[in-house]
Design a protein around this motif. Structure first.
Motif, PDB file in Angstrom:
ATOM      1  N   ASP A 165       0.836  -1.201   0.000  1.00 54.96           N
ATOM      2  CA  ASP A 165       0.000   0.000   0.000  1.00 54.96           C
ATOM      3  C   ASP A 165       0.868   1.248   0.000  1.00 54.96           C
ATOM      4  N   SER A 168      -7.018   5.187  -5.913  1.00 61.52           N
ATOM      5  CA  SER A 168      -6.518   4.011  -5.200  1.00 61.52           C
ATOM      6  C   SER A 168      -6.686   2.768  -6.065  1.00 61.52           C
ATOM      7  N   ASN A 169      -5.645   1.960  -6.107  1.00 62.01           N
ATOM      8  CA  ASN A 169      -5.568   0.771  -6.970  1.00 62.01           C
ATOM      9  C   ASN A 169      -5.350   1.117  -8.433  1.00 62.01           C
ATOM     10  N   SER A 170      -4.926   2.344  -8.702  1.00 58.84           N
ATOM     11  CA  SER A 170      -4.642   2.736 -10.086  1.00 58.84           C
ATOM     12  C   SER A 170      -3.248   3.366 -10.202  1.00 58.84           C
ATOM     13  N   PRO A 192      -2.719   0.622  -4.210  1.00 60.14           N
ATOM     14  CA  PRO A 192      -3.734   0.881  -3.189  1.00 60.14           C
ATOM     15  C   PRO A 192      -3.260   1.924  -2.192  1.00 60.14           C
ATOM     16  N   GLU A 210      -3.715   3.788   1.580  1.00 58.41           N
ATOM     17  CA  GLU A 210      -4.255   3.845   2.936  1.00 58.41           C
ATOM     18  C   GLU A 210      -3.814   5.173   3.529  1.00 58.41           C
ATOM     19  N   TYR A 227      -9.144   6.600   4.575  1.00 60.21           N
ATOM     20  CA  TYR A 227      -9.479   5.735   3.443  1.00 60.21           C
ATOM     21  C   TYR A 227      -8.505   4.562   3.403  1.00 60.21           C
ATOM     22  N   SER A 228      -9.056   3.392   3.204  1.00 61.96           N
ATOM     23  CA  SER A 228      -8.305   2.216   2.792  1.00 61.96           C
ATOM     24  C   SER A 228      -9.233   1.397   1.911  1.00 61.96           C
ATOM     25  N   GLU A 229      -8.716   0.404   1.232  1.00 63.57           N
ATOM     26  CA  GLU A 229      -9.557  -0.407   0.352  1.00 63.57           C
ATOM     27  C   GLU A 229     -10.656  -1.138   1.129  1.00 63.57           C
ATOM     28  N   ARG A 240     -13.782   0.864   0.746  1.00 64.57           N
ATOM     29  CA  ARG A 240     -14.204   1.236  -0.610  1.00 64.57           C
ATOM     30  C   ARG A 240     -15.713   1.092  -0.811  1.00 64.57           C
TER      31      ARG A 240
END
Length: 266
Positions: free
Chosen positions: A51, A78-80, A83, A85, A107-109, A112
C-alpha cells in the motif's frame, strides 16, 4: 529488495506527487503536510503488493463536503495502480496525545464499498461530520516520527506528538492478535508482522516487514529458516509468489513467536 522513496521508480514518485497535489487542491489552502510511513518510507515497497501509507495534516477540521470530495477522488486513484491507505488529522487534534487517536477522514480499500455506496445513494452513513478514533494511529504516528518521509509541508518533528511506548505496543498487539488467527489465510503478511512485533518487543526496533523478515532469517532458530525464507522471497518478489506453505510450518512459527512474545510481555 523493496523500494524506498528516495530511490523508487519514477512511476511511484509521480503517483505520490499527483496524490499530494490533488489532495492539496481539495482541502483548499488548509494544507499543513503530506507524510509517508510504512513500506515506502522504510525501504520495503513492493509495487505488486504494498500500500501507499500516508498521513495528511490540515490546519482545521474538515467539512463534510471536503470529506466527500476526498472520498470521490481517492476512490478513483486508489488501486490505479497502487492501493492507498491514508488518514487525515488536523492541528488541533495533534496538540495533545490520546489513545485511540481521533482523525477527520480515513481511506483504505477496506472502506471502498461503504464510500461508494454513500456517494452513489447520497447517504451520510460513513462520510459525515463524525470524529472517529483509530487505535492504529499510535503505530502510524510512531513510524512517521522515527522513519517517516515528509513529501511536502512542515517538518515531521514540528507536527506530530510523541507517542508513549505503551500506546504503540497496544496498537501493534492488536494487529499481532489478528495475525495469530489469520496466518494460514495470509501467510506472508501475518508471518512478517508477527516477526516484526517480536523484534520490537525484544530489541525496541521499529522495522518494515522486509527488515523484520531479514532479521528473522539471521536470528530465529534454524528450524524456521526455510519457512521465513519462503515468506521473505514471496514478499519481495515483484512477479508474485509461487511458494506453498504447509499448515504445520506456519503453526510452528506462530506458536514459537506467540510464546516468546507472551514472555516479553510478562
Amino acid at each position: 529488495m523493496g523500494y524506498h522513496w528516495k530511490s523508487c521508480p519514477s512511476s511511484i514518485r509521480v503517483f505520490i506527487f499527483n496524490l499530494q497535489k490533488e489532495i492539496t487542491e481539495i482541502i483548499n489552502g488548509d494544507f499543513v503536510g503530506f507524510y509517508l510511513h510504512g513500506s515506502l518510507a522504510m525501504g520495503g515497497f513492493n509495487p505488486n503488493s504494498s500500500d501507499i501509507d500516508a498521513l495528511v495534516v490540515t490546519n482545521n477540521s474538515m467539512t463534510v463536503e471536503v470529506k466527500r470530495k476526498l472520498a470521490k477522488f481517492i476512490l478513483n486513484c486508489s488501486n490505479s495502480p497502487f492501493p492507498v491507505e491514508i488518514s487525515f488529522l488536523n492541528k488541533e487534534q495533534l496538540k495533545s496525545w490520546q489513545h485511540p487517536y481521533p482523525f477527520d477522514f480515513h481511506y483504505s480499500e477496506f472502506w471502498r464499498k461503504r464510500y461508494e455506496d454513500d456517494l452513489l445513494r447520497g447517504t451520510y452513513k460513513f462520510i459525515n461530520e463524525d470524529i472517529n478514533t483509530d487505535t492504529d494511529l499510535a503505530a502510524h504516528i510512531t513510524v512517521t516520527n522515527h522513519r517517516g518521509i515528509c513529501v511536502e509541508g512542515d517538518p515531521i518533528d514540528e507536527v506530530f506528538p510523541s507517542v508513549p511506548r505503551s500506546d504503540y505496543t497496544s496498537s501493534i498487539l492488536g494487529d499481532f492478535q489478528d495475525c495469530l488467527e489469520n496466518i494460514e489465510a495470509e501467510p506472508i503478511y501475518c508471518s512478517l508482522n508477527l516477526i516484526r512485533v517480536f523484534w520490537y518487543l525484544k530489541k525496541g526496533v521499529i522495522s518494515s516487514k522486509q527488515e523484520a523478515g531479514n532479521w528473522g532469517l539471521e536470528t530465529l532458530p534454524q528450524e524456521f529458516r526455510i519457512t521465513i525464507r519462503k515468506v521473505v522471497d514471496c514478499y519481495s518478489n515483484e512477479k508474485g509468489c509461487t511458494n506453498k506453505f504447509e499448515k504445520d510450518e506456519l503453526l510452528l512459527l506462530k506458536n514459537y513467536i506467540s510464546d516468546n512474545v507472551q514472555k516479553l510481555l510478562c
